[in-house]
Design an enzyme around this catalytic site. Sequence first.
Site, PDB file in Angstrom:
ATOM      1  N   TRP A   6      -3.711  -2.000  -1.350  1.00  0.00           N
ATOM      2  CA  TRP A   6      -3.612  -3.272  -2.061  1.00  0.00           C
ATOM      3  C   TRP A   6      -4.116  -4.295  -1.044  1.00  0.00           C
ATOM      4  CZ3 TRP A   6      -1.230  -8.022  -1.452  1.00  0.00           C
ATOM      5  CH2 TRP A   6      -1.163  -8.830  -2.607  1.00  0.00           C
TER       6      TRP A   6
ATOM      7  N   ARG B 213       1.912   1.484  -5.937  1.00  0.00           N
ATOM      8  CA  ARG B 213       2.084   0.574  -4.804  1.00  0.00           C
ATOM      9  C   ARG B 213       0.812  -0.207  -4.490  1.00  0.00           C
ATOM     10  NH1 ARG B 213       6.639   1.423  -1.663  1.00  0.00           N
ATOM     11  NH2 ARG B 213       5.628   0.236  -0.032  1.00  0.00           N
TER      12      ARG B 213
ATOM     13  N   LYS C  14       3.571  -2.937  -7.019  1.00  0.00           N
ATOM     14  CA  LYS C  14       4.971  -2.760  -7.394  1.00  0.00           C
ATOM     15  C   LYS C  14       5.931  -3.425  -6.419  1.00  0.00           C
ATOM     16  CE  LYS C  14       8.274  -1.049  -9.912  1.00  0.00           C
ATOM     17  NZ  LYS C  14       8.517  -1.759 -11.175  1.00  0.00           N
TER      18      LYS C  14
ATOM     19  N   ASN D 111       0.343   0.100   6.231  1.00  0.00           N
ATOM     20  CA  ASN D 111       0.836  -0.793   5.191  1.00  0.00           C
ATOM     21  C   ASN D 111       1.487  -1.960   5.911  1.00  0.00           C
ATOM     22  OD1 ASN D 111       2.061  -2.004   2.999  1.00  0.00           O
ATOM     23  ND2 ASN D 111       3.680  -0.454   2.791  1.00  0.00           N
ATOM     24  N   GLY D 112       1.100  -3.185   5.575  1.00  0.00           N
ATOM     25  CA  GLY D 112       1.671  -4.362   6.243  1.00  0.00           C
ATOM     26  C   GLY D 112       0.560  -5.284   6.690  1.00  0.00           C
TER      27      GLY D 112
ATOM     28  N   HIS E 116      10.825 -32.031 -24.900  1.00  0.00           N
ATOM     29  CA  HIS E 116      10.458 -32.849 -23.732  1.00  0.00           C
ATOM     30  C   HIS E 116       9.068 -32.494 -23.216  1.00  0.00           C
ATOM     31  CE1 HIS E 116      14.465 -34.502 -23.661  1.00  0.00           C
ATOM     32  NE2 HIS E 116      14.933 -33.266 -23.780  1.00  0.00           N
TER      33      HIS E 116
ATOM     34  N   GLU F  93      11.761 -13.864 -18.921  1.00  0.00           N
ATOM     35  CA  GLU F  93      11.396 -12.476 -18.668  1.00  0.00           C
ATOM     36  C   GLU F  93      10.386 -11.975 -19.712  1.00  0.00           C
ATOM     37  OE1 GLU F  93      11.447 -10.601 -16.306  1.00  0.00           O
ATOM     38  OE2 GLU F  93      11.308  -8.570 -17.050  1.00  0.00           O
TER      39      GLU F  93
ATOM     40  N   CYS G 239       0.854  -1.184   0.000  1.00  0.00           N
ATOM     41  CA  CYS G 239       0.000   0.000   0.000  1.00  0.00           C
ATOM     42  C   CYS G 239       0.895   1.241   0.000  1.00  0.00           C
ATOM     43  CB  CYS G 239      -0.865   0.021   1.251  1.00  0.00           C
ATOM     44  SG  CYS G 239      -1.797  -1.496   1.466  1.00  0.00           S
TER      45      CYS G 239
ATOM     46  N   LYS H  13       6.565 -10.638 -18.828  1.00  0.00           N
ATOM     47  CA  LYS H  13       6.048  -9.309 -19.212  1.00  0.00           C
ATOM     48  C   LYS H  13       4.672  -9.447 -19.861  1.00  0.00           C
ATOM     49  CE  LYS H  13       7.973  -7.147 -17.276  1.00  0.00           C
ATOM     50  NZ  LYS H  13       9.071  -7.514 -16.431  1.00  0.00           N
TER      51      LYS H  13
ATOM     52  N   GLU I  25       2.025 -10.375 -17.139  1.00  0.00           N
ATOM     53  CA  GLU I  25       1.735  -9.291 -16.204  1.00  0.00           C
ATOM     54  C   GLU I  25       0.810  -8.231 -16.780  1.00  0.00           C
ATOM     55  OE1 GLU I  25       5.865  -8.063 -15.159  1.00  0.00           O
ATOM     56  OE2 GLU I  25       4.981  -7.939 -13.173  1.00  0.00           O
TER      57      GLU I  25
HETATM   58  C1  AGP Z   1       8.340  -7.401 -12.474  1.00  0.00           C
HETATM   59  O1  AGP Z   1       7.782  -6.959 -13.656  1.00  0.00           O
HETATM   60  C2  AGP Z   1       7.428  -7.691 -11.403  1.00  0.00           C
HETATM   61  N1  AGP Z   1       6.458  -6.721 -11.191  1.00  0.00           N
HETATM   62  C3  AGP Z   1       7.913  -8.476 -10.224  1.00  0.00           C
HETATM   63  O2  AGP Z   1       8.171  -9.765 -10.684  1.00  0.00           O
HETATM   64  C4  AGP Z   1       9.162  -7.962  -9.450  1.00  0.00           C
HETATM   65  O3  AGP Z   1      10.292  -8.075 -10.252  1.00  0.00           O
HETATM   66  C5  AGP Z   1       9.319  -8.773  -8.157  1.00  0.00           C
HETATM   67  O4  AGP Z   1       8.195  -8.587  -7.359  1.00  0.00           O
HETATM   68  C6  AGP Z   1      10.575  -8.418  -7.406  1.00  0.00           C
HETATM   69  O5  AGP Z   1      10.547  -7.105  -6.951  1.00  0.00           O
HETATM   70  P1  AGP Z   1      11.849  -6.408  -6.395  1.00  0.00           P
HETATM   71  O6  AGP Z   1      12.830  -6.344  -7.535  1.00  0.00           O
HETATM   72  O7  AGP Z   1      11.402  -5.056  -5.962  1.00  0.00           O
HETATM   73  O8  AGP Z   1      12.387  -7.257  -5.280  1.00  0.00           O
END
Ligand code: AGP
Length: 617
Positions: free
Chosen positions: A81, A27, A612, A107-108, A513, A490, A2, A494, A497
């Site tokens: 969040w 966030r 994030k 937050n937490g 395989h 990666e 959050c 992307k 996500e």
């Molecule tokens: C990346 O696009 C993501 N949103 C996510 O996988 C991110 O890389 C992961 O949560 C790790 O975050 P950090 O690098 O802040 O530790």
Amino acid sequence: MCGIVGYIGQRNAQEVLLRGLRRLEYRGYDSAGVAILNNKANPSGAAVLQIKKRAGKLKGLEALLSKRPLKGNLGISHVRWATHGIPNARNAHPHRDCQGRIALVHNGIIENYEQLKEALAREGHTFCSQTDTEVLAHLVGRFYRGRLEDALRAALKKVRGSYAIAVISRDEPGKLVGARMGSPLIAGSGENEGFLASDIPALLDYTKEVVLLDDREIIVLERGKLSVSNLDKDQPLKKKRVKINWDVSSAEKEGFPHFMLKEIYEQPKALRDTLGGRISEKKDAIILPELKPLEKALASMQRIVIISCGTARHAGLVGKYILEQYARVPVEVDISSEFRYRSPILNQKTLVLAITQSGETADTLAGIRLAKECGAKVLSICNVLGSSIPRESDAVIYTHAGPEIAVASTKAYTCQLAVLYLLTLYLAGLKNALPGAKIKQLIAGLEKIPQELEKVLQNKKVILECARRYYHSFGFLYLGRSLNFPTALEGALKIKEISYMHAEGYAAGEMKHGPIALINPHLPVVCIAPESRVHQKMLSNIEEIKARRGIVISVATAGDKLIAHHSNHVIYIPRVAGVLSPLLAAVPLQLLAYHIAAKRGCDIDQPKNLAKSVTVE
Ligand code: AGP
């Protein structure tokens, strides 16, 4: 996860809070709220605590407040969040105590909130949300005797869990109080004003110097006064102010439709900033003074264990290939959430390398704590100055990507890779694992990457064509080998996500395989096949896909005509040493994901269900 913003001063609190929340919306974005104290609203002279909350994105709350603005110069605010309770206005923060005297944002996670809630209910407290946070507001109210910091201190003694908190009381209109345990909280101050926030971008408009709270600290902000003390003792602590070198513009879209696109295009600069000053004048050595505290440990190090999550883990996987190949150190790469719950074999000769953009990822933080308990030394690669993971590491190498606002990581990833190349060459030199001439050659290649990346970014015709043709396809398969196997992972992440399509990344050699069963004309296969020692092997995989009527989108080195015969589309990247190709190959995949998501009308910067920085398990 959050976002928190708090303000006390002379300005219009609503404006400061909303501006800060806009900068922090990445966030968390399922609901938002503000609480503002108005000293003048009540003829009796008592301050009035006004709270407004809305489910959904911040713009809902903004619309509400633009119709009926809240007056006052002291307030707290939050973007949520959800962890406990669905994202609706009732569960949105701020929460109040029974008397409506205290307002609090958090937050937490309060782990023992159910026991606390039962105990408070027995005393007659009634609750109107399903959140753990509301319990905290009631608890502060229960202990309140006219001094907010005392009530917060007493309440937090009963609490188990993680938190960053901002709290105000109707009875103390000159005070904003915060506390931190496990979730980030920073503060800033100006003439007669003070700010609290969970992340730097919220404060960039007002100050470039911040105080970073540590765990178990309480902060009291009054107009023109900032004091920090320990949660257990009410004794003032001396805190350093940290200078921030991010500009306000780095937190703006600057004409781009989305932060993600802006951040993709910022990569040449971000890489220049990350490499800058870390290469010797003669271009024959890497300079990393940050590693001084690890001098002895590096000399005796026998093994590296990389821990990280998501995109940062993919950077770590590239790190394994290059560190083993050039620095000749055995490297293990683990997902932080797995690492912390197995019994890893670690000792003083192990270097644990934590990679994290935010520096706040809960699992990675827990991982480094475990590593230290086992006697290992911890080095982190991080983008956010003074965040928790670097602060708890023995040494840190910062990436200089600037703030990354889009939830999907792009520039932070390539900058993490850049640091891993720097670290590899540094260790290769330290351990005499590579001849000086080879180090020099790789440094020369690395230095050219930002300008080569500029060329990649100009070349989007094929990417747009692929996005147009395949944005409604069944899904995507990404294949790569060796150093570009992580690039495939990666690329697939992307797509998942931001466009909510299924995509799978695979080591190309594994295709036969299992995944080969998926090949059909509705599942485009993205093959990352730049020139390298496994190029011929990739060509064979591409032929196998074509033989099964698969659609192939290849990422290949400029001038590779052969691959064009076997692929439906080829995205060319400039010729660089094969070992450096992950730095370039990642970028067209970011753009492909971006344009597919744009075609599908997705909310690119704030994809559903994500946040994030993942500060909870
Ligand atoms: C990346 O696009 C993501 N949103 C996510 O996988 C991110 O890389 C992961 O949560 C790790 O975050 P950090 O690098 O802040 O530790």
